[in-house]
Write a protein that holds these residues in place. Sequence first.
Motif, PDB file in Angstrom:
ATOM      1  N   SER A 129       0.764  -1.198  -0.097  1.00 11.06           N
ATOM      2  CA  SER A 129      -0.099  -0.077   0.075  1.00 11.06           C
ATOM      3  C   SER A 129       1.010   1.458   0.031  1.00 11.06           C
ATOM      4  O   SER A 129       0.649   2.300  -0.659  1.00 11.06           O
ATOM      5  CB  SER A 129      -0.804  -0.088   1.305  1.00 11.06           C
ATOM      6  N   ARG A 177       2.171   1.885  -3.425  1.00  8.90           N
ATOM      7  CA  ARG A 177       1.046   2.378  -4.325  1.00  8.90           C
ATOM      8  C   ARG A 177       0.842   3.986  -4.133  1.00  8.90           C
ATOM      9  O   ARG A 177       0.547   4.689  -5.041  1.00  8.90           O
ATOM     10  CB  ARG A 177      -0.462   1.614  -3.990  1.00  8.90           C
ATOM     11  N   ARG A 203      -5.977   3.822   1.965  1.00 12.20           N
ATOM     12  CA  ARG A 203      -5.783   2.553   1.664  1.00 12.20           C
ATOM     13  C   ARG A 203      -4.516   1.995   2.618  1.00 12.20           C
ATOM     14  O   ARG A 203      -4.344   0.928   3.200  1.00 12.20           O
ATOM     15  CB  ARG A 203      -5.742   1.943   0.242  1.00 12.20           C
ATOM     16  N   LEU A 204      -3.729   2.843   2.526  1.00 12.22           N
ATOM     17  CA  LEU A 204      -2.298   2.833   3.530  1.00 12.22           C
ATOM     18  C   LEU A 204      -2.769   2.462   5.049  1.00 12.22           C
ATOM     19  O   LEU A 204      -2.232   1.641   5.678  1.00 12.22           O
ATOM     20  CB  LEU A 204      -1.219   3.748   3.039  1.00 12.22           C
ATOM     21  N   ALA A 216      -4.526  -0.503   5.824  1.00  7.82           N
ATOM     22  CA  ALA A 216      -3.381  -1.709   5.875  1.00  7.82           C
ATOM     23  C   ALA A 216      -2.633  -1.675   7.115  1.00  7.82           C
ATOM     24  O   ALA A 216      -2.527  -2.739   7.888  1.00  7.82           O
ATOM     25  CB  ALA A 216      -2.563  -1.591   4.714  1.00  7.82           C
TER      26      ALA A 216
END
Length: 481
Positions: free
Chosen positions: A305, A308, A370-371, A374
Motif C-alpha cells: 500500500s 502504491r 488504503r495505506l 492496511a
Amino acid sequence: MRPLALGLAAMLLLGASAPALAAPRARPAAPALPDTFRNAPTVTAAVPLADGWWQSFGDPVLDRMVETALASNFDIAAAAARLEQAAAGLKAAKGALLPQASLDGSAGFRRQSIEDVQGRAFSKFPGFKRTAEQYGLNGAASWELDLFGRLSAGARAARAEAGAAEAGLAGARLTIAAEVVNTYIDVRAIEARLAVARARVDAARDADGLLRQRAERGVAALTETDRSGAELAGAMTAVPALETALEVERNRLDVLMGRTPGRAAEDMGAGAIPAVRAPAAPDGPASLLARRPDVVAAERLVAASDARVAEAIRARYPRFTISGFAGFLASGMSNLFTGGAVQTGASGGLSVPLFTGGRLRAQQAAAEARLKEAVAAWQQTALQAAAEGEDALLALTKRGEQAEAAMVVAARLGDSRQRIETAFRAGAVSRVEALGVEQQRLDAEDAAIAARAEAARAGVAAFRALGGGWQAGGETLALSR
C-alpha cells in the motif's frame, strides 16, 4: 540527428533537475509486544516448532491424512493460484521498467478510382497504374524512462503483494493441517465416546430390568423404575447423536483431503485419541511478527500500500519516453529488402499532466487512505496473534490439568468398580448397586475422553497460534515515498 540528440539530452537534464518528490516516510510502528509469553507451559518434553509439526503426535494414519490434504485441498489450491497471480503481476511490473520492442509486417494493395477528381487527374500522367501494392517490415522499440520512480514503485508494490500471497499460502497450509488434525482428534474421541455410550445403554438396560423385577416382587418402588426408565431413555438418545456426529466429522475429513465423502472410515480403521503435544515457545509474542503467516501477510500488504501511494504521487510528475524504428517499405516484394526501401526514425516524448480535474490527487488520497487501512489491519492482526498465542498456551496447560483430573476420577471409579464386583460376587451388595457404580464409571470415562480430546486440540491450537514452524523470508517492510 543532432536536434533529436539535443532534445533527448534536454529531457534528461529536466528529469535530473526535477524537485524532490517527498521525504522518506517513517515506518509505522508495530504494537509493542513482549519478548516472552506469560502463559508458556513449563514442560520438559516440548516439541520444537518446525514444518511437519503434526508428526509429533506419532500417528501414521494422521500423517498420511495431513499430507493428502496438503497435496489435494482446494483451499490450498486457491491460495497457490493467488500466489501465481501475484508472481505474474510482479513479472509484469518488472517488465514495465525495460524497453519494449515489437516487429510488424504488412502487405496490401489499392486500386485507384479514376472517376473522382484526384484519380482522373493522375490518370493523365504517363505510367499511371490504377493498382498499387505496398509491403513493409519494421522493428520498433520504446522505453519509458523511470526518472521519478513511478514504475519502480509499482514493482515494489507488486513484490510486496507477492510476498503477502506467499504468506497467505503458508497460512492456508497451516490452517488446513490444523483442521485435519483437529477433525481426526474429534473422530477418535467420538468413536471412543460412542463405545462408552453403548456400554452405558447396556448398563442402564440391565439396571432397569432388575428394578422392574424387584418392583414386580414388591421389593422396589415404582418411582425407582420410573427413574431407571428415564436413565435408559437418556442413555439411548446419546447413541444416534454420536453416530451422526461421527459421520459428519468423517465426511469433513474427506472434504479437507479433497475427495468424495465416504472413504475416511475405511482409511482410519481403529485407533486412539492422539496424545497431547506441547510446542516449544522459546520466543515471545514479538516473534509472531515474523512467524505467523497472517501477520506477515498483513505487514507486506502495508508495504504494498505504501508503494502504491508512492506510485500515485509520481503519477503527477512528467513522463519521458524514447522510441525508434527501422525497417523496409516498398511497393513490391522484389524491392522490399533493397537499400532504397530502408527507413529509420527516432523520437523522444514528454508528457506532463497539467489538468486532470483532480483525478490524480483523488487517486493519491485514496491510496493514502488504503495505506492507513492496511496499517490498522496489520496492527490489529499482530495484537490478535499475541492474544491467540497467550490464550492457546494457557488453554494447553489448563486443558492438560483438566484431562489429568478427569482421568484420575475415571481410574478411581474403575478401582471402585472392581471392588464392588468383588463385593457382589461375595453377596455383600446387590446387582443394582454394582450397576450403579458401573454407570458412574462410564460417565467418568466419557468425561475423561472429552477432556483428553480437548487437551489434544489445545495442543493443535498452540502449534497453529505460534505459526507452526513457518518463518518469513528476509524481506522487511520498507516504506518510502
